[in-house]
Scaffold this active site. Structure first.
Site, short mmCIF file in Angstrom:
data_model
loop_
_atom_site.label_atom_id
_atom_site.label_comp_id
_atom_site.label_asym_id
_atom_site.label_seq_id
_atom_site.Cartn_x
_atom_site.Cartn_y
_atom_site.Cartn_z
N ARG A 186 54.26 -28.49 94.30
CA ARG A 186 53.89 -27.81 95.53
C ARG A 186 52.30 -27.39 95.74
O ARG A 186 52.10 -27.26 96.86
CB ARG A 186 54.84 -26.86 95.96
CG ARG A 186 56.33 -27.45 96.03
CD ARG A 186 57.39 -26.51 96.27
NE ARG A 186 57.13 -25.74 97.70
CZ ARG A 186 58.01 -25.75 98.62
NH1 ARG A 186 59.04 -26.64 98.26
NH2 ARG A 186 57.78 -25.04 99.60
N TRP A 220 49.99 -19.75 96.92
CA TRP A 220 48.84 -20.71 97.50
C TRP A 220 48.38 -19.47 98.51
O TRP A 220 48.97 -19.44 99.28
CB TRP A 220 49.58 -22.01 97.94
CG TRP A 220 48.53 -22.92 98.45
CD1 TRP A 220 48.23 -23.95 97.73
CD2 TRP A 220 47.84 -22.96 99.68
NE1 TRP A 220 47.32 -24.64 98.55
CE2 TRP A 220 47.24 -24.15 99.64
CE3 TRP A 220 48.23 -22.56 100.94
CZ2 TRP A 220 46.50 -24.72 100.85
CZ3 TRP A 220 47.48 -22.77 102.07
CH2 TRP A 220 46.64 -23.71 101.96
N HIS A 239 29.62 -49.02 117.00
CA HIS A 239 29.24 -47.94 117.95
C HIS A 239 28.89 -46.57 117.41
O HIS A 239 28.96 -45.42 117.83
CB HIS A 239 30.34 -47.65 118.81
CG HIS A 239 31.00 -48.78 119.65
ND1 HIS A 239 30.18 -49.25 120.63
CD2 HIS A 239 31.92 -49.66 119.43
CE1 HIS A 239 30.61 -50.30 121.16
NE2 HIS A 239 31.84 -50.60 120.41
N LYS A 280 52.35 -29.53 98.67
CA LYS A 280 53.43 -30.40 99.11
C LYS A 280 54.10 -30.10 100.52
O LYS A 280 54.18 -31.00 101.32
CB LYS A 280 54.49 -30.64 98.13
CG LYS A 280 55.50 -31.73 98.47
CD LYS A 280 54.59 -33.08 98.10
CE LYS A 280 55.52 -34.58 98.24
NZ LYS A 280 54.54 -35.35 98.47
N ASN A 296 57.07 -15.94 100.53
CA ASN A 296 56.46 -17.23 101.03
C ASN A 296 56.21 -17.22 102.58
O ASN A 296 57.22 -16.55 102.96
CB ASN A 296 57.41 -18.47 100.79
CG ASN A 296 57.50 -18.86 99.49
OD1 ASN A 296 57.03 -18.41 98.60
ND2 ASN A 296 58.35 -19.91 99.24
N GLY A 297 55.20 -17.71 103.07
CA GLY A 297 54.86 -17.44 104.49
C GLY A 297 53.71 -16.62 104.87
O GLY A 297 52.96 -16.02 103.98
N GLU A 336 42.26 -37.16 98.88
CA GLU A 336 43.16 -36.23 98.50
C GLU A 336 43.02 -35.93 96.86
O GLU A 336 42.90 -34.96 96.56
CB GLU A 336 44.52 -36.60 98.82
CG GLU A 336 44.94 -36.11 100.28
CD GLU A 336 46.43 -36.62 100.53
OE1 GLU A 336 47.22 -35.68 100.81
OE2 GLU A 336 46.93 -37.93 100.33
N GLU A 338 45.23 -44.15 106.24
CA GLU A 338 46.01 -43.66 105.22
C GLU A 338 45.62 -43.96 103.78
O GLU A 338 45.36 -43.14 102.85
CB GLU A 338 47.69 -44.49 105.36
CG GLU A 338 48.46 -43.78 104.10
CD GLU A 338 48.85 -42.53 103.88
OE1 GLU A 338 48.56 -41.55 104.75
OE2 GLU A 338 49.29 -41.89 102.90
N LYS A 388 44.47 -41.14 101.08
CA LYS A 388 44.53 -41.00 99.63
C LYS A 388 43.76 -40.87 98.79
O LYS A 388 43.78 -40.05 97.84
CB LYS A 388 45.48 -42.25 99.15
CG LYS A 388 46.81 -42.57 99.88
CD LYS A 388 47.91 -41.68 99.34
CE LYS A 388 48.19 -40.33 99.93
NZ LYS A 388 48.97 -40.43 101.03
N CYS A 412 54.09 -21.88 98.64
CA CYS A 412 54.17 -21.00 97.51
C CYS A 412 55.54 -21.32 97.16
O CYS A 412 56.62 -22.16 97.97
CB CYS A 412 54.31 -19.69 97.87
SG CYS A 412 52.63 -19.12 98.70
C1 F6R Z 1 49.26 -36.65 102.23
C2 F6R Z 1 50.27 -35.63 102.73
C3 F6R Z 1 49.96 -34.84 103.69
C4 F6R Z 1 51.30 -34.63 104.84
C5 F6R Z 1 51.42 -33.65 105.66
C6 F6R Z 1 52.51 -33.48 106.68
O1 F6R Z 1 49.35 -37.22 101.34
O2 F6R Z 1 51.30 -35.67 102.06
O3 F6R Z 1 48.78 -35.48 104.69
O4 F6R Z 1 51.74 -35.76 105.09
O5 F6R Z 1 50.88 -32.65 105.36
O6 F6R Z 1 53.53 -33.25 105.78
P1 F6R Z 1 55.09 -33.46 106.22
O7 F6R Z 1 54.97 -35.14 106.12
O8 F6R Z 1 55.83 -32.96 104.89
O9 F6R Z 1 55.18 -33.06 107.65
#
Ligand code: F6R
Length: 615
Positions: free
Chosen positions: A27, A77, A510, A610, A103-104, A494, A487, A491, A2
């Site tokens: 975010r 959020w 396997h 984010k 937030n939280g 996501e 990765e 991407k 949030c």
């Molecule tokens: C993917 C992404 C997430 C973060 C994960 C950890 O694009 O950004 O998978 O890597 O939520 O976040 P951080 O790196 O901020 O601890």
């Protein structure tokens, strides 16, 4: 996840709140709201969906506003209660005298809610936050001082929170508190700001105070006072933010994600700047606060992270083990925290996080710290909560990353791992000088290779168009690029919501090979260097025999590749050890262009945030 912003001063309060919330939009959120203190009346406006809906709502009610002098805003959020207007913040008490944003997560909200209902509180939402609004109102009735009310109320809470509150009877102040959730104050001239993150205030001021756990901040137009948990005023350091407002501009790119992908050559330059001067000179990493003796005798490394940062950790493990022989394990933070920890004072624990605010990783790091391990944090946010736990802090300098999908922060984490692994190898004397020098040399020229790669992306775009209709993908690799496969697949998932799985190429036979047919393209990362190149090639032959469409990501443009693969994405030739820094980029672009073709919200994919500040 949030976002919070609060403002008190002479500017247009609604504009400051909306622009601040707009800068936190990246975010991720589902609803938004503001509370305005308008001639001693609290007026609340909330809307479901994007910020523009809230803006329209405020526009429609403009005539009801007289002259708001302060306000608080929030992007939500959902955690407790679905995304609805009622569940959006700010929340208030029965009589509507106060407004509160949060937030939280308040863990004990159910018990508190029961008690408050007994006392006559009427709840309009399903949130944990509304409980706090009622609690503060009850406390305010006793003291008539908002900071005391907030302090007394938070004594009853368990969980994580950043809270901001206003009351109609104290119209000249906004009060905030935090526990395990970020909160900063922005200092202006005849105006002050409070926020959960820098982007909300950077347009207005760079002067800031970071609030610590349990501290109460009281901001008025002309003053900022911080109190400890016992109500004693304390002096805090005023710091200058290292960011520029331009970091929040797309600079002509259609999306932040594309801009951030294109920034990666500069990011690599930034990370190595001041660390590698010459291939003959040792890597300079004074941030690592361990003596040479400690480093020489280091017996174990543990890396803890989530998501993309965990993929960077995979590469970190590979190169630290290869360069130094020190055993390294990696673990998802969310797994580490719920099992018996086996770290101790002889373990170097590395926490990796672009945001520095990921709750799972913060909790894991705190646990590891309590076992006596030295904590090294690799983060893009030296101002974050995780950074504050560091014994050694490697700040990756990627600049603010706005797109929810991490791109440049990943590259920056990778480069930081190379610097660290080289530094350890140099201290331990565990690697031949010529190999160290050739890796340093290739690191120095890597930005120009990234630029070459990014200067012609037509093949990637064409490939994205051709494959955007597929519903499932497998990304395979072996060795150092296994993380690239994970990765790249992450991407794609996501931002396009297509099912993509990263898999070790050798594991295909396997199990997953059973799924292969013409509907399941296989993307293989095959970079020449070690024996795994040939092995992946054979694994791809096996996939081809099951009619799977094959895409190669390689630096080898050979007839053999062209005849086996349906499509080939070429990257510049590079030392295999450094190749993950290059190979991740076409996969970021492939995901980006597929999502673009499908019309997805690239910068703010659904359900994601984010920084993930809940467990
Ligand atoms: C993917 C992404 C997430 C973060 C994960 C950890 O694009 O950004 O998978 O890597 O939520 O976040 P951080 O790196 O901020 O601890």
């Amino acid at each position: 996840m949030c976002g919070i912003v609060g403002y008190i001063g002479d500017r247009d309060v609604v504009e400051v709140l909306l622009s601040g919330l707009g800068n936190l939009e990246y975010r991720g959120y589902d609803s938004a709201g503001v509370a305005l203190n308008d001639e001693n009346q609290i007026k609340i406006f909330k809307s479901l969906g994007k910020l523009k809906v809230l803006r329209e709502n405020l526009e429609a009610h403009k005539s009801e506003l007289k002259a708001p002098k302060s306000g608080i805003g929030h992007t939500r959020w959902a955690t407790h209660g679905t995304p609805t207007t009622n569940n959006a913040h700010p929340h208030t008490c029965n009589c509507g005298s106060l407004a509160l944003v949060h937030n939280g997560i308040v863990e004990n909200y159910k018990e508190l809610k029961e008690e408050l209902i007994q006392k006559g509180c009427i709840f309009k939402s399903q949130t944990d936050t509304e409980v706090v609004a009622h609690l503060v109102a009850h406390e305010f009735a006793k003291t008539h001082k908002l900071e005391d009310a907030l302090r007394n109320a938070t004594k009853k809470l368990t969980g994580a929170y950043a809270l901001c509150v206003m009351h109609k009877d104290e119209p000249d102040k906004i009060v905030g508190v935090r526990k395990n959730a970020p909160m900063i104050i922005g200092l202006g001239d005849g105006e002050n700001f409070i926020s959960s993150d820098v982007p909300a205030i950077i347009e207005y001021t760079k002067k800031t105070i970071y609030i610590d756990d349990d501290e109460i901040a009281v901001i008025t137009k002309n003053s900022v006072k911080i109190y400890d948990k016992d109500g004693r005023e304390i002096q805090k350091k005023v710091e200058m933010l290292p960011w520029e407002p331009v970091a929040l501009s797309k600079l002509g790119y259609k999306h932040f994600m594309l801009k951030e992908i294109y920034e990666q050559s500069d990011v690599v330059r930034n990370v190595i700047n001041g660390k590698i001067f010459d291939i003959n000179e040792p890597v300079r990493l004074p941030e690592v606060n361990l003596t040479q003796e400690n480093l020489k005798t280091l017996s174990r490394v543990k890396i803890i992270a989530c998501g993309t940062s965990l993929h960077a950790a995979m590469v970190g493990k590979y190169i630290i083990e290869d360069f130094t022989g020190i055993p390294v394990d990696i673990e998802a933070s969310s797994e580490y925290i719920y099992r018996k920890s086996n770290t101790d004072a002889s373990t170097l624990v590395i926490g990796v996080s672009q945001s520095g605010e990921t709750t799972d990783t913060i909790t894991a790091i705190k646990q590891a710290k309590s076992t006596g391990s030295h904590i090294l944090i690799i983060t893009n946010r030296p101002d974050s909560n995780m950074a504050r736990l560091a014994d050694s802090l490697l700040s990756v300098n990627a600049g603010i990353e706005v797109s929810v999908a991490a791109t440049k922060s990943y590259t920056a984490q990778l480069v930081s791992f190379y610097l660290l692994a080289l530094h350890l190898a140099e201290i331990k004397g565990s690697m031949e000088k010529s190999k160290i020098e050739s890796i340093k040399h290739d690191l120095i020229i890597l930005p120009s290779k990234i630029e070459a790669l990014l200067s012609d992306t037509k093949t990637i775009k064409d490939c994205a168009k051709k494959y955007s209709g597929y519903k499932n993908f497998i990304y395979i690799a072996r060795g150092i690029n296994l993380a690239t496969a994970y990765e790249g697949a992450l991407k794609l998932k996501e931002i396009s919501y297509i099912n993509a799985t990263g898999y070790p190429a050798g594991e295909l036979k396997h199990g997953p090979i059973a799924m292969l047919d013409e509907t399941m393209p296989v993307l293989a990362v095959l970079m020449p260097g070690s024996i795994v190149y040939e092995k992946i090639f054979s694994n791809c032959e096996e996939a081809k025999a099951r009619n799977a469409k094959l895409i190669a990501l390689t630096s080898e443009d050979t007839p053999a590749i062209r005849s086996l693969f349906d499509d080939v994405l070429i990257v510049p030739k590079v030392h295999e050890f450094l190749s993950p820094i290059l190979t991740c980029i076409p996969l970021q672009l492939l995901a980006y262009y597929i999502a673009e073709f499908l019309g997805k919200d690239v910068d703010q994919p659904r359900n994601l945030a984010k920084s993930v500040t809940v467990e």
